[in-house]
Design a protein around this motif. Structure first.
Motif, PDB file in Angstrom:
ATOM      1  N   GLU A  70       0.907  -0.996  -0.007  1.00 53.54           N
ATOM      2  CA  GLU A  70      -0.284  -0.046   0.479  1.00 53.54           C
ATOM      3  C   GLU A  70       0.906   1.194  -0.108  1.00 53.54           C
ATOM      4  O   GLU A  70       0.867   1.948  -0.328  1.00 53.54           O
ATOM      5  N   GLY A  71       2.118   0.919   1.262  1.00 55.56           N
ATOM      6  CA  GLY A  71       2.803   2.651   0.679  1.00 55.56           C
ATOM      7  C   GLY A  71       3.565   2.606   0.251  1.00 55.56           C
ATOM      8  O   GLY A  71       3.097   3.864  -1.221  1.00 55.56           O
ATOM      9  N   ARG A  72       3.909   1.455  -1.313  1.00 55.57           N
ATOM     10  CA  ARG A  72       4.863   1.524  -2.527  1.00 55.57           C
ATOM     11  C   ARG A  72       3.894   2.358  -3.061  1.00 55.57           C
ATOM     12  O   ARG A  72       4.498   2.777  -4.277  1.00 55.57           O
ATOM     13  N   ALA A  73       2.646   1.552  -3.249  1.00 53.46           N
ATOM     14  CA  ALA A  73       1.074   2.387  -4.739  1.00 53.46           C
ATOM     15  C   ALA A  73       0.567   4.081  -3.687  1.00 53.46           C
ATOM     16  O   ALA A  73       0.141   4.018  -4.370  1.00 53.46           O
ATOM     17  N   ARG A  80       5.486   6.512  -0.327  1.00 53.74           N
ATOM     18  CA  ARG A  80       6.390   5.572  -1.505  1.00 53.74           C
ATOM     19  C   ARG A  80       7.640   4.679  -0.450  1.00 53.74           C
ATOM     20  O   ARG A  80       7.895   4.049   0.226  1.00 53.74           O
ATOM     21  N   ILE A  81       8.103   6.236  -0.287  1.00 60.29           N
ATOM     22  CA  ILE A  81      10.258   5.735   0.585  1.00 60.29           C
ATOM     23  C   ILE A  81       9.389   5.057   1.487  1.00 60.29           C
ATOM     24  O   ILE A  81       9.784   3.764   1.813  1.00 60.29           O
ATOM     25  N   TYR A  87       8.730  -2.708   2.720  1.00 59.78           N
ATOM     26  CA  TYR A  87       9.619  -4.348   1.789  1.00 59.78           C
ATOM     27  C   TYR A  87      10.405  -4.374   2.256  1.00 59.78           C
ATOM     28  O   TYR A  87      10.488  -5.479   2.286  1.00 59.78           O
ATOM     29  N   VAL A  88      12.107  -3.386   1.884  1.00 59.01           N
ATOM     30  CA  VAL A  88      13.180  -4.078   2.020  1.00 59.01           C
ATOM     31  C   VAL A  88      13.213  -4.700   3.300  1.00 59.01           C
ATOM     32  O   VAL A  88      14.117  -5.841   3.768  1.00 59.01           O
ATOM     33  N   ALA A  89      12.385  -4.114   4.440  1.00 61.09           N
ATOM     34  CA  ALA A  89      12.698  -4.549   5.640  1.00 61.09           C
ATOM     35  C   ALA A  89      12.307  -5.741   5.811  1.00 61.09           C
ATOM     36  O   ALA A  89      13.684  -7.245   5.830  1.00 61.09           O
ATOM     37  N   LEU A  90      11.922  -6.122   5.306  1.00 64.20           N
ATOM     38  CA  LEU A  90      11.250  -7.358   5.315  1.00 64.20           C
ATOM     39  C   LEU A  90      11.845  -8.802   4.262  1.00 64.20           C
ATOM     40  O   LEU A  90      12.058 -10.126   4.768  1.00 64.20           O
ATOM     41  N   ALA A  91      11.645  -8.755   3.025  1.00 66.15           N
ATOM     42  CA  ALA A  91      13.043  -9.177   1.976  1.00 66.15           C
ATOM     43  C   ALA A  91      13.708  -9.717   2.888  1.00 66.15           C
ATOM     44  O   ALA A  91      14.415 -10.830   2.802  1.00 66.15           O
TER      45      ALA A  91
END
Length: 99
Positions: A70-73, A80-81, A87-91
């Motif tokens: 949701e944040g990325r979109a 978005r940031i 997303y990066v932290a989860l990955a």
């Protein structure tokens, strides 16, 4: 920090013969038993508290992934940031667990 519980392995046929013992180890000692079928891990017997916590943890991870998407979109650069950072932290955490 808590000690890692002893992890047992048993063929399904063998575990069936001592099912009460397998359940007691999981329930009272918190020691899981991995059930093996034809040399492959098939299932794990764990205590109910562990199972409930695993469900909560999985739901939390899924919610965090949704929030990241949701944040990325998002409509703003800030959203978005933040979404990208989550997303990066989860990955990264998933990669750490796979190592």
């Amino acid at each position: 920090m808590t000690a890692t519980p002893t992890e047992h392995r048993a063929k399904i046929a063998e575990a069936r013969n001592v099912l009460g013992e397998v359940i007691a180890r999981a329930r009272f000692a918190g020691e899981p038993t991995i059930l093996v079928n034809r040399g492959k891990e098939a299932a794990v017997i764990v205590n109910h508290a562990f199972y409930e916590q695993a469900k909560k943890d999985r739901a939390l991870i899924e919610l965090l992934k949704e929030r990241a998407e949701e944040g990325r979109a998002g409509n703003t650069a800030d959203a978005r940031i933040k979404g990208d950072a989550l997303y990066v932290a989860l990955a990264s955490a998933e990669r750490d667990l796979d190592d």
